[in-house]
Structures are given as C-alpha cells and as structure tokens.
Design an enzyme around this catalytic site. Structure first.
Site, PDB file in Angstrom:
ATOM      1  N   GLY A 117      -3.607  12.427 -39.487  1.00 35.22           N
ATOM      2  CA  GLY A 117      -2.321  11.969 -39.430  1.00 35.22           C
ATOM      3  C   GLY A 117      -1.970  11.310 -38.163  1.00 35.22           C
ATOM      4  CG  ASP A 118       1.710  11.940 -36.273  1.00 29.85           C
ATOM      5  OD1 ASP A 118       1.049  12.993 -36.650  1.00 29.85           O
ATOM      6  OD2 ASP A 118       2.824  12.074 -35.717  1.00 29.85           O
TER       7      ASP A 118
END
Length: 227
Positions: A117-118
């Site tokens: 993801g981030d």
C-alpha cells in the site's frame, strides 16, 4: 557451448564436434522473473520478501561487527484522500515519486522496500548510533517537503515514521518490523508528520489495547454488558 569427441574404429579421438547455443533470451527471461518475484512492480523497490532477506543479512552483519541496525517504518499520511480525490492512477504516481525521493536520500548499502500500500520500510545497517539514523530520517522529511506535480496539480504528501533498533528492540526480522510499526502509530497519535523511536511502553500499550478489544468483543457475544 557443448563439445563431444569423435573417435575412429580404434577408439582414438580424431576430432571434436561443438554445438553453440545462444541462451541470452532465456537468461534475460529468468532474470526478469527473479526480479519480479523479489521487487515491487509499481516502484521497482524490493518487496517484503527481499526486505526480510536484507534485514536478516544486516542482523548477521551486526552480530559480527557490533554496529546497530535501524529499521524505519514509513506510512504516508492521509494517502486514502489522494486516491479518493484525484484517483488511484495519481496515487500510484505519488508512490513512484516518493520512492525515488526516498531512494536518493540513502546510503549505498541501505535498503528501501515497499511493504505494501502506502507503507515503506527502510533498513539501515552499520550505524554509529541513533544520531546517524536520525540524520537519514531527517533527509526523508526534507524530501517530502517538495510538492509533487500530478497532471499539473501540486499535491503535498506527508509521512509518519517509526524507528526500531537492533538489538535493543528485537532480535528477529518480524519483531523489529513490528516494533517500528508500533512506533509509527505513535507518531500518528502525536499529530503525524514526525518520527518516534520504539519504547517498551508502546508495546505494552498496544498489547493492552488488543486485550481490551478482545474482551469487549467477547463481552458483546456473551451479553455481559448491563445498562
């Protein structure tokens, strides 16, 4: 290149026959598959599997030279807002730019990986002490201060950072990453856009919170609440 001898009726080698094959494409394909298995497709950074291998190597090196290893857990702040407002394609571009900027801040033997993801995880071996790691983290925050231009629109990304140290905070890859992750959530709780070192009380708080949540869920299932 494979070479085979040719013998006459007296079993004496008279000459050789060689067959040469160009395996460039096969080797290139094998290398591509190996890279894809160990690297993130979007950013080109090591993925979590290669990260654990690099971290284990750093731990082994630390056991020999006595120098600590830093594990830095980085989570981009409010990244979901970017995806929801300007689209997932723009979000991917932000991740690519952030990966490039972070990579430019590191030493040659540091490892930056996309954890998912981030989230990014940085492994920094051969540290003189915590101050050396803080210098690297400070460079990461400076790199984030420059706006990112996406389709002519400037966006400002931020990050919350948690730090764990080997051997003080854990002896295994999973323990170190978990401690850095806990410290990162503490950074978010402190207002985001900062870094926090792991401390044992953070782990105790996390355990207590999980235990409380489990007890509340069990109490709901067993109708133990009273008005």
């Amino acid at each position: 290149l494979s070479i085979a001898p040719v013998r006459d009726e007296n079993d004496v080698v008279t000459h050789f026959v060689g067959v040469q094959s160009d395996i460039t494409e096969r080797i290139r394909h094998e290398n591509t598959l190996a890279f894809q298995a160990s690297h993130d497709k979007l950013t080109g950074l090591p993925n979590r599997y290669l990260l654990e291998d690099r971290l284990q190597q750093a731990i082994s090196m630390s056991q020999r030279n006595g120098q600590p290893v830093g594990v830095v857990f980085i989570d981009l702040d409010h990244f979901k807002i970017f995806n929801d407002s300007i689209g997932h394609g723009a979000g991917d571009q932000i991740l690519q730019v952030v990966a490039e900027r972070f990579s430019a801040c590191l030493r040659d033997f540091d490892t930056l990986a996309r954890f998912g993801g981030d989230e990014f995880v940085l492994v920094c071996p051969n540290l003189i002490g915590p101050a050396g790691l803080v210098n690297i983290v400070d460079r990461l925050f400076v790199a984030m201060q420059q706006p990112i231009c996406i389709d002519g629109q400037n966006v400002q990304a931020g990050a919350s950072v948690g730090i764990a140290l080997y051997p003080d905070d854990g002896e295994s890859c999973s323990d170190l990453i978990k401690c850095a992750d806990i410290a990162m959530y503490q950074a978010k709780a402190m207002g985001r856009g900062n870094y926090q070192f792991y401390a044992p009380e953070l782990g105790r708080r996390t355990t207590e919170r999980l235990n409380t949540e489990n007890q509340l869920r069990r109490a709901l299932d067993q109708n133990e609440f009273e008005l």
